[in-house]
Design a protein around this motif. Structure first.
Motif, mmCIF file in Angstrom:
data_model
loop_
_atom_site.group_PDB
_atom_site.id
_atom_site.type_symbol
_atom_site.label_atom_id
_atom_site.label_comp_id
_atom_site.label_asym_id
_atom_site.label_seq_id
_atom_site.Cartn_x
_atom_site.Cartn_y
_atom_site.Cartn_z
ATOM 1 N N THR A 23 0.801 -1.231 0.000
ATOM 2 C CA THR A 23 0.000 0.000 0.000
ATOM 3 C C THR A 23 0.833 1.280 0.000
ATOM 4 O O THR A 23 0.293 2.370 -0.135
ATOM 5 C CB THR A 23 -0.930 0.041 1.232
ATOM 6 O OG1 THR A 23 -0.126 0.133 2.425
ATOM 7 C CG2 THR A 23 -1.799 -1.202 1.291
ATOM 8 N N GLN A 24 2.132 1.156 0.209
ATOM 9 C CA GLN A 24 3.019 2.322 0.298
ATOM 10 C C GLN A 24 2.648 3.243 1.469
ATOM 11 O O GLN A 24 2.979 4.425 1.455
ATOM 12 C CB GLN A 24 2.983 3.136 -1.012
ATOM 13 C CG GLN A 24 3.373 2.343 -2.246
ATOM 14 C CD GLN A 24 4.770 1.760 -2.165
ATOM 15 O OE1 GLN A 24 5.703 2.464 -1.809
ATOM 16 N NE2 GLN A 24 4.920 0.475 -2.474
ATOM 17 N N ASN A 25 1.959 2.690 2.460
ATOM 18 C CA ASN A 25 1.578 3.484 3.634
ATOM 19 C C ASN A 25 2.653 3.286 4.707
ATOM 20 O O ASN A 25 2.468 2.551 5.676
ATOM 21 C CB ASN A 25 0.197 3.042 4.142
ATOM 22 C CG ASN A 25 -0.391 4.027 5.140
ATOM 23 O OD1 ASN A 25 0.327 4.837 5.727
ATOM 24 N ND2 ASN A 25 -1.689 3.948 5.349
ATOM 25 N N GLU A 26 3.798 3.937 4.508
ATOM 26 C CA GLU A 26 4.949 3.721 5.379
ATOM 27 C C GLU A 26 4.673 4.167 6.813
ATOM 28 O O GLU A 26 5.108 3.526 7.774
ATOM 29 C CB GLU A 26 6.170 4.462 4.837
ATOM 30 C CG GLU A 26 6.692 3.899 3.527
ATOM 31 C CD GLU A 26 7.926 4.632 3.043
ATOM 32 O OE1 GLU A 26 8.455 5.480 3.810
ATOM 33 O OE2 GLU A 26 8.368 4.370 1.913
ATOM 34 N N ARG A 27 3.972 5.273 6.959
ATOM 35 C CA ARG A 27 3.738 5.799 8.304
ATOM 36 C C ARG A 27 2.895 4.833 9.124
ATOM 37 O O ARG A 27 3.204 4.579 10.291
ATOM 38 C CB ARG A 27 3.041 7.165 8.218
ATOM 39 C CG ARG A 27 2.765 7.811 9.570
ATOM 40 C CD ARG A 27 4.048 8.147 10.318
ATOM 41 N NE ARG A 27 3.815 8.392 11.728
ATOM 42 C CZ ARG A 27 4.710 8.840 12.584
ATOM 43 N NH1 ARG A 27 5.933 9.095 12.173
ATOM 44 N NH2 ARG A 27 4.413 9.029 13.840
ATOM 45 N N LEU A 28 1.843 4.287 8.522
ATOM 46 C CA LEU A 28 1.019 3.327 9.256
ATOM 47 C C LEU A 28 1.824 2.064 9.567
ATOM 48 O O LEU A 28 1.720 1.518 10.661
ATOM 49 C CB LEU A 28 -0.237 2.966 8.457
ATOM 50 C CG LEU A 28 -1.195 1.979 9.133
ATOM 51 C CD1 LEU A 28 -1.668 2.503 10.487
ATOM 52 C CD2 LEU A 28 -2.397 1.688 8.229
ATOM 53 N N GLY A 29 2.643 1.621 8.620
ATOM 54 C CA GLY A 29 3.494 0.459 8.866
ATOM 55 C C GLY A 29 4.435 0.696 10.030
ATOM 56 O O GLY A 29 4.644 -0.188 10.875
ATOM 57 N N PHE A 30 4.996 1.906 10.107
ATOM 58 C CA PHE A 30 5.872 2.261 11.227
ATOM 59 C C PHE A 30 5.099 2.226 12.541
ATOM 60 O O PHE A 30 5.566 1.665 13.542
ATOM 61 C CB PHE A 30 6.464 3.652 10.990
ATOM 62 C CG PHE A 30 7.366 4.133 12.090
ATOM 63 C CD1 PHE A 30 8.711 3.838 12.076
ATOM 64 C CD2 PHE A 30 6.854 4.869 13.151
ATOM 65 C CE1 PHE A 30 9.554 4.271 13.105
ATOM 66 C CE2 PHE A 30 7.668 5.309 14.184
ATOM 67 C CZ PHE A 30 9.033 5.009 14.155
#
Length: 453
Positions: A148-155
Motif C-alpha cells: 500500500t506504500q503506507n509507510e507511516r502506518l506500517g511504522f
C-alpha cells in the motif's frame, strides 16, 4: 367516413413498455436489498453492546448480503471490523484472525483514513488474545501494508508490536524490531534523519530507553538519553516525552542523583497528565519519593499540576510519609509503610528504595539520639529506631567511618562510647573507634559498609 386512428398499441410498443416494467422491478429489488443491508447493519450496531452474539450474526449477514451483490464495498468493511472486534470479545480468536485477513483485503477499496482507523481500532481491541494470536494479527497487518506504500502506518504498527514485546518481556524480538525501526529512520549515510524522521526517531529512542531500563543497560541508556532529550526539545509529543522522562528519572535514581531524578519524574508526570494517562498517579509517587530522598525543601504539592491528586488516598499517604520523614518521625514512617491500605509497598519500584529511605531517616534520628550522651546502650538505640541491635551497629559503623560522629562501639558491653579529648590515647589505639567482638561481627560490619542497606 374518415377512419379514426387506433388507440391500441402495436406489438413493438407493447414489448417496449413491458421491458420498462421489468427494469423498474429489478431496480426496486436492488433498492430493497440495499435497504435490508443497511437496516441489518444498524440493528447489529445497536445490539453489539448488550447482545454481542446476535450482533455478530447480523454483521456476518451484512457481509454475505453485500458480497452477493458483487464487488461494491459499502457496508462490508465496517461490518468486518465489528466482526473482528466481537470475535475477540467472545473469545473466537481463530474467527477473529480469519475475518481480520478478509478486512485487510478491502483496504484498497476504502479511504486511507478509514483503513488506518479500522486497523488501529481492531488491534487496540484485540488485547484479550494471547501473545501468539496478537503476533499473527500484527504480521497480517504488516504484510498487507507492504503493497500500500503506507509507510507511516506500517511504522506505527511496528511500534505497537514493539510495545507488545516490551510488555511481555520478549527482549530478543524487541531489540531486533527496534534496530529495524531505527534503520528506517536513518539517511543513506547511516546517520539519524532528524530533518525528515524526527518524530519517528523520538518514538524509537523512547522504546530503546524503556528496553535499556528493563534490562538494566545503564551504559547504553546514558549514551542515548542526551540525544533523545535534544530531539524532544524540537518535537514535543507528550506521550513519548513522558516515557522518556520517566526512564531518565529511573536512570538518575540508580545513580543516587535524587534531585535530577525528581526533576525528570516531575516532567514525566506533567506529560502523562497532559495526555490523560493513568500512569500519571504512579509517577507522581516517584516524584515524592525522589523529593524525600533529595532532602529538598521544595513541596511538589505546591505545583498546579499536583492539585488534582492531592485528595487521592494513596497520594495523601505519600504526602504523610514525606511529612513524617521531614519531622524525623520514624514511628509514623514505619506505620505508613506497614499499613497495606496505603499500598505504598505494592509498587515494586518504590519498594526497592524504601531501605534507602529508612536508612536515611534512621541515620538522622540516630545522630539526634546520641548527640547529648557520652555513652548510650545499643539496646536503647535499637528500641528508639524500631530495629535490631545488629542494624544499629551497622548504622553506627557507617557514621563512624564517614566521620559523622566521633565515637567507638563497645560490642562486648553493648554500648556506644562517644569520644572526647581525654580519650585520645584510646582513639590512637583504635583509630576507627570500633571494638569487634568476633569474626562474625567483623563480617557483618564489612557487609554493612560495602553492601546495600
Amino acid at each position: 367516413p374518415t377512419e379514426e386512428p387506433s388507440t391500441m398499441s402495436g406489438p413493438d410498443e407493447f414489448e417496449h413498455e413491458s421491458d420498462d416494467d421489468n427494469w423498474g422491478a429489478d431496480d426496486q429489488s436492488e433498492d430493497e436489498e440495499a435497504i435490508e443491508i443497511e437496516n441489518t447493519f444498524y440493528e447489529a450496531d445497536d445490539n453489539k453492546g448488550s447482545r454481542p452474539q446476535q450482533a455478530l450474526e447480523q454483521f456476518t449477514k451484512v457481509v454475505a448480503l453485500e458480497a452477493a451483490r458483487g464487488k461494491e464495498v459499502v457496508w462490508r468493511f465496517k461490518a468486518l471490523q465489528n466482526i473482528v472486534i466481537l470475535s475477540a470479545r467472545l473469545g473466537h480468536f481463530d474467527e477473529m484472525a480469519t475475518r481480520y485477513e478478509q478486512l485487510l483485503s478491502f483496504m484498497d477499496q476504502v479511504t486511507r483514513n478509514e483503513a488506518n482507523d479500522a486497523i488501529n481500532t481492531v488491534l487496540d481491541s484485540a488485547t484479550t488474545a494471547d501473545v501468539g494470536q496478537l503476533e499473527k494479527m500484527y504480521g497480517l497487518t504488516l504484510g498487507a501494508l507492504k503493497s500500500t506504500q503506507n509507510e507511516r502506518l506500517g511504522f506505527n504498527i511496528s511500534v505497537k508490536l514493539a510495545k507488545l514485546y516490551l510488555e511481555v518481556d520478549n527482549i530478543a524480538k524487541l531489540q531486533k524490531l527496534i534496530a529495524e525501526l531505527h534503520k528506517s529512520c536513518q539517511a543513506e549515510d547511516g546517520t539519524d534523519d532528524v530533518a525528515n524522521k524526527g518524530s519517528q526517531l523520538v518514538e524509537v529512542y523512547a522504546l530503546e530507553i524503556q528496553c535499556c531500563t528493563k534490562v538494566h543497560n545503564v551504559l547504553r541508556l546514558k549514551d542515548i538519553y542526551p540525544k533523545t532529550i535534544n530531539l524532544t526539545s524540537a518535537i514535543a509529543d507528550p506521550r513519548n516525552i513522558a516515557v522518556i522522562r520517566e526512564s531518565g528519572g529511573k536512570m538518575f535514581m540508580s545513580d543516587r542523583k535524587w534531585t535530577d531524578a525528581y526533576n525528570e519524574f516531575f516532567e514525566a508526570f506533567k506529560n502523562y497528565q497532559e495526555t490523560g494517562n493513568v500512569r500519571a498517579k504512579a509517577v507522581f509517587k516517584y516524584v515524592i519519593l525522589a523529593n524525600i530522598l533529595s532532602g529538598s525543601s521544595i513541596n511538589p504539592f505546591d505545583s498546579r499540576e499536583a492539585k488534582v491528586l492531592q485528595d487521592d488516598a494513596e497520594i495523601a499517604a505519600m504526602s504523610n510519609l514525606r511529612r513524617a520523614y521531614e519531622q524525623n518521625d520514624i514511628d509514623t514512617v514505619d506505620s505508613l509503610l506497614s499499613n497495606k491500605k496505603h499500598r505504598i509497598l505494592e509498587d515494586d519500584y518504590i519498594a526497592g528504595f524504601i531501605p534507602e529511605l529508612l536508612r536515611s531517616i534512621r541515620v538522622q534520628v540516630l545522630r539526634n539520639i546520641v548527640e547529648p550522651y557520652s555513652s548510650i546502650s545499643l539496646e536503647i538505640i535499637a528500641t528508639r529506631l524500631n530495629v535490631s541491635v545488629t542494624e544499629v551497629t551497622n548504622l553506627l559503623m557507617c557514621l563512624i567511618l564517614d566521620n559523622q560522629i566521633d565515637a567507638r562501639i563497645d560490642e562486648i558491653a553493648g554500648f556506644l562510647m562517644v569520644n572526647s579529648d581525654d580519650k585520645a590515647a584510646t582513639d590512637a589505639k583504635n583509630p576507627r573507634g570500633v571494638v569487634l567482638a568476633s569474626a562474625e561481627h567483623a563480617h557483618c560490619h564489612l557487609r554493612a559498609i560495602f553492601g546495600d542497606f
